[in-house]
Write a protein that holds these residues in place. Structure first.
Motif, mmCIF file in Angstrom:
data_model
loop_
_atom_site.group_PDB
_atom_site.id
_atom_site.type_symbol
_atom_site.label_atom_id
_atom_site.label_comp_id
_atom_site.label_asym_id
_atom_site.label_seq_id
_atom_site.Cartn_x
_atom_site.Cartn_y
_atom_site.Cartn_z
ATOM 1 N N ARG A 113 0.846 -1.207 0.000
ATOM 2 C CA ARG A 113 0.000 0.000 0.000
ATOM 3 C C ARG A 113 0.876 1.250 0.000
ATOM 4 O O ARG A 113 0.667 2.175 -0.781
ATOM 5 N N GLU A 114 1.908 1.238 0.888
ATOM 6 C CA GLU A 114 2.770 2.423 0.993
ATOM 7 C C GLU A 114 3.557 2.666 -0.292
ATOM 8 O O GLU A 114 3.763 3.792 -0.696
ATOM 9 N N GLN A 115 3.973 1.586 -0.920
ATOM 10 C CA GLN A 115 4.815 1.737 -2.119
ATOM 11 C C GLN A 115 3.996 1.748 -3.400
ATOM 12 O O GLN A 115 4.544 1.836 -4.495
ATOM 13 N N GLY A 116 2.658 1.636 -3.259
ATOM 14 C CA GLY A 116 1.791 1.615 -4.442
ATOM 15 C C GLY A 116 2.085 0.437 -5.345
ATOM 16 O O GLY A 116 1.940 0.516 -6.564
ATOM 17 N N ARG A 117 2.506 -0.676 -4.752
ATOM 18 C CA ARG A 117 2.840 -1.865 -5.571
ATOM 19 C C ARG A 117 1.602 -2.760 -5.649
ATOM 20 O O ARG A 117 1.210 -3.355 -4.655
ATOM 21 N N HIS A 118 1.034 -2.839 -6.817
ATOM 22 C CA HIS A 118 -0.194 -3.627 -6.957
ATOM 23 C C HIS A 118 -0.103 -4.616 -8.109
ATOM 24 O O HIS A 118 -1.099 -5.169 -8.545
ATOM 25 N N SER A 119 1.123 -4.800 -8.628
ATOM 26 C CA SER A 119 1.235 -5.713 -9.773
ATOM 27 C C SER A 119 2.280 -6.787 -9.533
ATOM 28 O O SER A 119 2.778 -7.396 -10.488
ATOM 29 N N PRO A 125 5.732 -16.924 -11.653
ATOM 30 C CA PRO A 125 5.398 -17.799 -12.780
ATOM 31 C C PRO A 125 4.030 -17.488 -13.421
ATOM 32 O O PRO A 125 3.597 -18.264 -14.261
ATOM 33 N N TYR A 126 3.407 -16.348 -13.055
ATOM 34 C CA TYR A 126 2.029 -16.130 -13.505
ATOM 35 C C TYR A 126 1.917 -15.231 -14.731
ATOM 36 O O TYR A 126 0.897 -15.272 -15.430
ATOM 37 N N ALA A 127 2.959 -14.403 -14.999
ATOM 38 C CA ALA A 127 2.860 -13.422 -16.086
ATOM 39 C C ALA A 127 2.436 -14.104 -17.382
ATOM 40 O O ALA A 127 2.961 -15.164 -17.744
ATOM 41 N N GLY A 128 1.475 -13.531 -18.054
ATOM 42 C CA GLY A 128 1.021 -14.053 -19.340
ATOM 43 C C GLY A 128 0.045 -15.209 -19.225
ATOM 44 O O GLY A 128 -0.535 -15.643 -20.215
ATOM 45 N N LYS A 129 -0.162 -15.715 -18.003
ATOM 46 C CA LYS A 129 -1.030 -16.901 -17.851
ATOM 47 C C LYS A 129 -2.484 -16.520 -17.595
ATOM 48 O O LYS A 129 -3.368 -17.385 -17.571
ATOM 49 N N ARG A 130 -2.722 -15.255 -17.339
ATOM 50 C CA ARG A 130 -4.073 -14.752 -17.084
ATOM 51 C C ARG A 130 -4.168 -13.375 -17.734
ATOM 52 O O ARG A 130 -3.137 -12.744 -17.993
ATOM 53 N N LEU A 135 -4.253 -10.035 -13.261
ATOM 54 C CA LEU A 135 -2.993 -10.262 -12.532
ATOM 55 C C LEU A 135 -2.593 -9.007 -11.755
ATOM 56 O O LEU A 135 -1.595 -8.355 -12.080
ATOM 57 N N GLN A 136 -3.371 -8.650 -10.789
ATOM 58 C CA GLN A 136 -3.072 -7.508 -9.926
ATOM 59 C C GLN A 136 -3.263 -7.950 -8.472
ATOM 60 O O GLN A 136 -4.019 -8.887 -8.202
ATOM 61 N N ASN A 137 -2.600 -7.234 -7.588
ATOM 62 C CA ASN A 137 -2.796 -7.518 -6.162
ATOM 63 C C ASN A 137 -3.990 -6.687 -5.685
ATOM 64 O O ASN A 137 -3.823 -5.654 -5.040
ATOM 65 N N PHE A 138 -5.188 -7.145 -6.045
ATOM 66 C CA PHE A 138 -6.393 -6.464 -5.567
ATOM 67 C C PHE A 138 -6.314 -6.386 -4.035
ATOM 68 O O PHE A 138 -5.873 -7.339 -3.383
ATOM 69 N N HIS A 139 -6.736 -5.268 -3.484
ATOM 70 C CA HIS A 139 -6.674 -5.015 -2.019
ATOM 71 C C HIS A 139 -5.228 -5.069 -1.523
ATOM 72 O O HIS A 139 -5.015 -5.244 -0.335
ATOM 73 N N PHE A 140 -4.259 -4.982 -2.435
ATOM 74 C CA PHE A 140 -2.833 -5.135 -2.101
ATOM 75 C C PHE A 140 -2.550 -6.504 -1.478
ATOM 76 O O PHE A 140 -1.567 -6.703 -0.770
ATOM 77 N N GLN A 141 -3.441 -7.487 -1.747
ATOM 78 C CA GLN A 141 -3.290 -8.788 -1.091
ATOM 79 C C GLN A 141 -2.093 -9.562 -1.646
ATOM 80 O O GLN A 141 -1.779 -9.485 -2.835
ATOM 81 N N SER A 142 -1.459 -10.317 -0.782
ATOM 82 C CA SER A 142 -0.315 -11.130 -1.207
ATOM 83 C C SER A 142 -0.812 -12.241 -2.125
ATOM 84 O O SER A 142 -1.795 -12.905 -1.828
ATOM 85 N N GLY A 143 -0.107 -12.414 -3.246
ATOM 86 C CA GLY A 143 -0.453 -13.510 -4.160
ATOM 87 C C GLY A 143 -1.588 -13.197 -5.115
ATOM 88 O O GLY A 143 -1.947 -14.056 -5.922
ATOM 89 N N GLY A 144 -2.161 -11.987 -5.041
ATOM 90 C CA GLY A 144 -3.305 -11.691 -5.914
ATOM 91 C C GLY A 144 -4.353 -12.773 -5.759
ATOM 92 O O GLY A 144 -4.679 -13.185 -4.645
ATOM 93 N N TRP A 145 -4.863 -13.263 -6.888
ATOM 94 C CA TRP A 145 -5.827 -14.381 -6.832
ATOM 95 C C TRP A 145 -5.123 -15.708 -7.057
ATOM 96 O O TRP A 145 -5.795 -16.733 -7.226
ATOM 97 N N MET A 146 -3.780 -15.705 -7.109
ATOM 98 C CA MET A 146 -3.102 -16.859 -7.702
ATOM 99 C C MET A 146 -2.570 -17.900 -6.708
ATOM 100 O O MET A 146 -2.222 -19.000 -7.150
ATOM 101 N N THR A 147 -2.479 -17.600 -5.434
ATOM 102 C CA THR A 147 -1.784 -18.565 -4.561
ATOM 103 C C THR A 147 -2.714 -19.212 -3.532
ATOM 104 O O THR A 147 -3.751 -18.651 -3.159
ATOM 105 N N ASP A 148 -2.286 -20.378 -3.061
ATOM 106 C CA ASP A 148 -3.062 -21.066 -2.021
ATOM 107 C C ASP A 148 -3.120 -20.218 -0.751
ATOM 108 O O ASP A 148 -4.138 -20.192 -0.057
ATOM 109 N N GLY A 149 -2.030 -19.512 -0.448
ATOM 110 C CA GLY A 149 -2.010 -18.662 0.754
ATOM 111 C C GLY A 149 -3.086 -17.583 0.662
ATOM 112 O O GLY A 149 -3.810 -17.314 1.626
ATOM 113 N N SER A 220 -9.246 -18.666 -10.867
ATOM 114 C CA SER A 220 -8.132 -19.001 -9.982
ATOM 115 C C SER A 220 -8.135 -20.482 -9.629
ATOM 116 O O SER A 220 -9.121 -20.987 -9.066
ATOM 117 N N GLU A 221 -7.014 -21.149 -9.931
ATOM 118 C CA GLU A 221 -6.913 -22.556 -9.529
ATOM 119 C C GLU A 221 -6.888 -22.671 -8.014
ATOM 120 O O GLU A 221 -7.513 -23.555 -7.431
#
Ligand SMILES: C[S@@+](CC[C@H](N)C(=O)[O-])C[C@H]1O[C@@H](n2cnc3c(N)ncnc32)[C@H](O)[C@@H]1O
Length: 355
Positions: A113-119, A125-130, A135-149, A220-221
């Motif tokens: 949030r502080e660094q405005g990093r949302h991508s 390994p996700y670039a180009g796969k969606r 492929l954005q960190n909606f809500h600045f969430q870790s892993g975007g929609w892509m990870t089990d975490g 999202s898998e």
């Protein structure tokens, strides 16, 4: 009319389930803000303390609206629309583990949030796969929609944001389905949930109609895996990983389509495509129920909070969502708007496919 003692027992049972749940998630929000203030005093990187969904809305108004949602939820149970809800948050150790995952992730969320990093998620390994918008960190969430975490943390994050009411808001999709399914054999019907996420809406649907065959689609898998786990006690439930812009579902095959908290995350062009897809797969006369955020002007006291939301969370398409004309968009897809129903921070938008 139920016996007054039965009614009292129902109210007590509802309160016994919902009040501790609300307290639990409100408590998480309070703890999150305390941690943030303490970290700021120490001059360290503060753990994430996003302004809540509530933003500038008056607290007493907010809690009155939360209580109205709970009363509506209980009234739906009393009317037999769905059974006493079981939120199925998991055992105590599971709840505590989800809580741990939520809190330990906060510093990373705050850093983004502080660094405005949302991508960050748009990298190997996700670039180009969606699609790029996805492929954005909606809500600045870790892993975007892509990870089990991310999938494992999601429900806690959403419940904290909405003070433990996210499931109750989702359940407000059920009364218009109840209306559409009245006097019909649930085994012969078909329901599709678009952007099904971790499967919470489908779980509520199955609690009401256990023999209704349902399909969830999500891009999202990881979220689909989490949904399958959550839904594994039900038969007749399928999750498919696919893009809602092009669903692997035959034309005119569904009696009902639902979608919860998806449309505000889509760019305007994609929003139209997905709505048209929902209309395509519905049978003539079929029903579409969308649950999503209030829009500007729905509740003027909430307009300020809604306008602030995309600033505190990474929500790149929320501002266009706030002004979107769903009735006009639906008309273009052969859908007719039936009604909107308020549900705390959300509204339930009901459409029918023209016969
Ligand atoms: C905010 S979450 C909502 C999840 C769930 N419906 C709920 O009630 O919480 C948005 C979900 O939509 C999915 N999604 C976003 N864009 C999508 C697309 N184009 N096709 C399919 N799923 C998509 C995401 O993977 C995510 O699970």
């Amino acid at each position: 009319m139920p016996h007054p003692l039965d009614r009292l027992a129902l109210h007590v049972a509802y309160g016994a389930r919902q009040l501790p749940r609300i307290a639990w998630f409100v408590g998480h929000g309070v703890a999150m803000r305390q941690l943030s203030r303490a970290a700021q005093r120490r001059g360290a990187a503060a753990p994430a303390a996003p302004r809540q969904a509530a933003g500038s809305t008056d607290r007493s108004r907010l809690f009155a609206d939360l209580a109205a949602l709970m009363r509506q939820d209980l009234a739906n149970v009393e009317r037999g629309i769905y059974p006493l809800p079981n939120d199925r948050d998991g055992s105590l150790p599971e709840l505590l583990d989800r809580s741990r995952l939520f809190f330990t992730d906060l510093p990373d969320v705050q850093r983004r949030r502080e660094q405005g990093r949302h991508s960050e998620v748009n990298s190997e390994p996700y670039a180009g796969k969606r699609p790029r918008y996805y492929l954005q960190n909606f809500h600045f969430q870790s892993g975007g929609w892509m990870t089990d975490g991310s999938a494992r943390r999601y429900d806690t994050q959403v419940e904290v944001l909405f003070k433990g009411t996210a499931n109750a808001m989702r359940r407000q999709a059920l009364p218009p389905l109840h209306e559409a399914f009245a006097r019909r054999d649930q085994r012969t019907l078909r329901l599709l949930d678009v952007g099904a996420g971790t499967g919470r809406l489908l779980d509520a649907v199955k609690q009401a109609w256990p023999r209704l065959p349902v399909l969830g689609i999500d891009l999202s898998e990881a979220y689909s895996r989490e949904a399958r786990k959550h839904l594994d006690r039900w038969s007749g439930t399928r999750m498919v990983v696919a893009n809602a812009e092009q669903m692997p579902v035959p034309d005119a095959s569904q009696d009902a389509v639902t979608s919860v908290f998806l449309f505000h995350e889509l760019p305007p062009r994609v929003r139209r495509t997905v709505l048209a897809e929902c209309a395509r797969v519905l049978k003539p006369g079929g029903r579409l129920v969308i649950v999503d955020s209030l829009q500007t002007g729905d509740e003027p006291d909430y307009d300020g909070a809604l306008a602030m939301f995309p600033r505190n969370f990474h929500e790149p398409y929320f501002t266009t969502y706030l002004a979107e004309d769903f009735a006009a968009m639906a008309r273009d897809c052969g859908l007719t708007k039936v009604r909107d129903v308020r549900a705390f921070f959300s509204k339930v938008m009901v459409f029918d496919r023209l016969g």
